[in-house]
Motif scaffolding. Structure first.
Motif, short mmCIF file in Angstrom:
data_model
loop_
_atom_site.label_atom_id
_atom_site.label_comp_id
_atom_site.label_asym_id
_atom_site.label_seq_id
_atom_site.Cartn_x
_atom_site.Cartn_y
_atom_site.Cartn_z
N ALA A 77 80.79 28.63 -59.87
CA ALA A 77 80.33 28.75 -62.05
C ALA A 77 79.05 29.11 -61.66
CB ALA A 77 80.70 27.56 -62.09
N ARG A 78 78.53 28.93 -60.85
CA ARG A 78 76.91 29.66 -61.57
C ARG A 78 76.48 30.87 -59.94
NH1 ARG A 78 72.51 25.27 -59.85
NH2 ARG A 78 71.11 26.68 -60.58
N ASP A 79 77.35 31.52 -59.86
CA ASP A 79 76.44 32.08 -59.34
C ASP A 79 78.25 32.76 -58.25
OD1 ASP A 79 75.78 34.41 -56.82
OD2 ASP A 79 74.54 33.12 -55.79
N PRO A 80 78.83 33.64 -58.46
CA PRO A 80 80.62 33.31 -58.37
C PRO A 80 80.66 34.77 -56.72
CG PRO A 80 80.64 34.48 -60.33
CD PRO A 80 79.29 33.06 -59.99
N LYS A 81 79.32 35.49 -57.34
CA LYS A 81 79.64 36.91 -56.17
C LYS A 81 78.79 35.98 -54.73
CE LYS A 81 77.21 40.46 -54.72
NZ LYS A 81 76.53 42.13 -55.24
N MET A 82 77.82 35.08 -54.64
CA MET A 82 77.82 34.42 -53.57
C MET A 82 78.66 33.67 -52.55
SD MET A 82 75.30 35.02 -50.43
CE MET A 82 75.81 33.71 -49.49
N SER A 125 69.95 35.09 -57.22
CA SER A 125 71.44 34.47 -55.56
C SER A 125 71.24 35.29 -54.55
CB SER A 125 72.59 35.43 -56.50
OG SER A 125 73.52 36.07 -55.24
N LEU A 126 71.36 34.46 -53.67
CA LEU A 126 71.36 34.24 -52.09
C LEU A 126 72.51 35.94 -52.04
CD1 LEU A 126 70.30 34.11 -49.18
CD2 LEU A 126 72.13 32.69 -49.41
N ALA A 127 72.76 36.47 -52.59
CA ALA A 127 73.61 37.23 -52.45
C ALA A 127 72.60 38.46 -52.72
CB ALA A 127 74.83 37.37 -52.93
N GLU A 128 71.99 38.14 -54.39
CA GLU A 128 71.00 39.65 -54.40
C GLU A 128 69.67 39.62 -53.02
OE1 GLU A 128 69.78 39.80 -58.72
OE2 GLU A 128 71.83 38.60 -58.74
N TRP A 129 69.31 38.91 -52.58
CA TRP A 129 68.08 38.15 -52.18
C TRP A 129 68.72 38.35 -50.57
CZ3 TRP A 129 63.36 37.90 -53.12
CH2 TRP A 129 63.06 37.13 -54.12
N GLN A 130 69.63 38.81 -50.11
CA GLN A 130 70.41 39.73 -48.69
C GLN A 130 70.22 40.53 -49.05
OE1 GLN A 130 73.87 37.19 -48.28
NE2 GLN A 130 72.53 35.32 -46.94
N ALA A 131 70.16 41.84 -50.27
CA ALA A 131 70.69 42.85 -50.86
C ALA A 131 69.63 43.59 -50.63
CB ALA A 131 71.54 43.58 -51.39
N VAL A 132 68.52 42.94 -51.10
CA VAL A 132 66.63 43.42 -50.39
C VAL A 132 66.83 44.01 -49.07
CG1 VAL A 132 64.43 42.83 -50.70
CG2 VAL A 132 65.79 41.78 -52.39
N ALA A 133 65.97 45.34 -49.65
CA ALA A 133 65.83 46.98 -47.35
C ALA A 133 65.01 44.75 -47.20
CB ALA A 133 65.27 46.65 -48.00
N ARG A 150 72.49 25.61 -48.42
CA ARG A 150 71.00 27.24 -48.47
C ARG A 150 71.08 28.21 -49.97
NH1 ARG A 150 66.25 29.07 -47.72
NH2 ARG A 150 66.30 31.09 -46.84
N ALA A 151 72.88 28.85 -49.84
CA ALA A 151 73.14 29.05 -51.16
C ALA A 151 72.54 28.30 -52.97
CB ALA A 151 74.62 29.81 -51.90
#
Length: 336
Positions: free
Chosen positions: A161-166, A191-199, A180-181
């Protein structure tokens, strides 16, 4: 900033050599690491560093196939059995420990040989790790307590509900990754997904990586998985799992999900017979090896894979390993 690009031998513009031997479980990685270390000159010239997430813990040396006392006496070994089952650990934690051991090895005039099957750890070391901030323990503890009380699926629904992408990346039963997420989301608002996308932050510039991925014939590998699991169960693995269960650990503890542990735990609780548990554990091990095989082929392709086709008896595999050991040791000695 782009992540550092690395070739199959993962060479950087550095001067300090680091050997990495990776591959699926039961593929012969540890034996190759010992051969390489001895070819490089033995204990004075080489040290083996663990790159397996489960072998970091001390409670299950048999079930996690840690090197035995005889192997550890041949060469120095680091980061085996250094954590308790209740200790927190992440790829970032392991990376910090591994870099410290690599530095210590170089200072002692030794070639560090990292060996293990946790591909994400190896990739984090070689290619870098996204700079996710440290999460306060209180947040992590609160969410883990909620998972224990409410169950992983309930918190997965909250994450969805809060972070569907992750949430879409995680199984609804994967308590550790769900925790963890949610912890990252609560602590950072991102979102952890956004952090993981950082170089990712690259490894130190002075390190030169040589990566060898052991990829034996799959049929041979699966036979090795079956034989080793049966031997582990017969030689004390059941007792290890029984002792682990007696610790009354919370369900999110990583060791409770180590390959083969749920099946042996079911036997210890009287939920299945021993033969059935061993067969189920063997199947889980084969499935794990298959996933590793696929991951290493797609995520960490080597320049000179130790790969054989057809029907490679064990002697064939050893013959290939000796050739690769000679090639790798020559490369390390030239660059060290």
């Amino acid at each position: 900033m782009k992540p550092r690009q690395t070739s199959s031998l993962r060479e950087t513009t550095s001067t300090k050599s680091v050997a990495i031997i990776a591959g699926p479980t039961a593929s012969g990685k540890s034996g190759l690491a010992l051969e390489l270390g001895e070819a490089l000159g033995g204990a004075d010239r080489a040290v083996i560093i663990n790159a397996d997430s489960m072998q970091l813990y001390r409670e299950l040396p048999l079930m996690t196939a840690c090197p035995d006392a005889r192997d550890m006496a041949r060469l120095p070994h680091r980061l085996y059995g250094v954590l308790s089952a209740t200790d927190r650990n992440s790829a970032a934690d392991w990376r910090r420990m591994a870099l410290a051991e690599i530095s210590a090895a170089h200072e002692a005039g030794q070639v560090p040989i990292l060996v293990g099957g946790t591909g994400f750890y190896i990739k984090a070391l070689v290619e870098g790790l996204s700079p996710i901030p440290a999460i306060p323990e209180q947040i992590t503890d609160d969410i883990r307590q909620r998972i224990e009380a409410e169950g992983a699926e309930a918190l997965h629904a909250e994450l969805k509900a809060r972070d569907p992408k992750m949430a879409a990346k995680l199984r609804s039963t994967d308590a550790q990754r769900i925790a963890r997420a949610l912890s990252v989301l609560k602590a950072t608002g991102i979102s952890l997904a956004e952090w993981q996308a950082v170089a990712p932050e690259p490894p130190p510039d002075d390190l030169r990586f040589h990566v060898q991925v052991v990829m034996p014939d799959r049929a041979w590998l699966y036979r090795q998985c079956d034989a080793r699991f049966a031997l582990i169960a017969a030689k004390g693995g059941v007792d290890e799992v029984r002792a682990l269960l007696a610790m009354d650990l919370p369900p999110y503890v990583s060791l409770l999900r180590a390959v083969g542990v749920p099946e042996i735990a079911a036997y210890c609780r009287g939920e299945m017979g021993l033969e059935e548990a061993i067969a189920a554990g063997q199947q889980s091990t084969r499935h794990y090896a298959k996933r590793q095989y696929t991951w290493f082929r797609n995520q960490l392709p080597p320049d000179k894979p130790m790969e054989s086709r057809g029907k490679p008896p064990h002697d064939r595999k050893l013959q290939v390993s000796h050739v690769q050991t000679a090639q790798l040791s020559e490369s390390f000695l030239a660059g060290f």
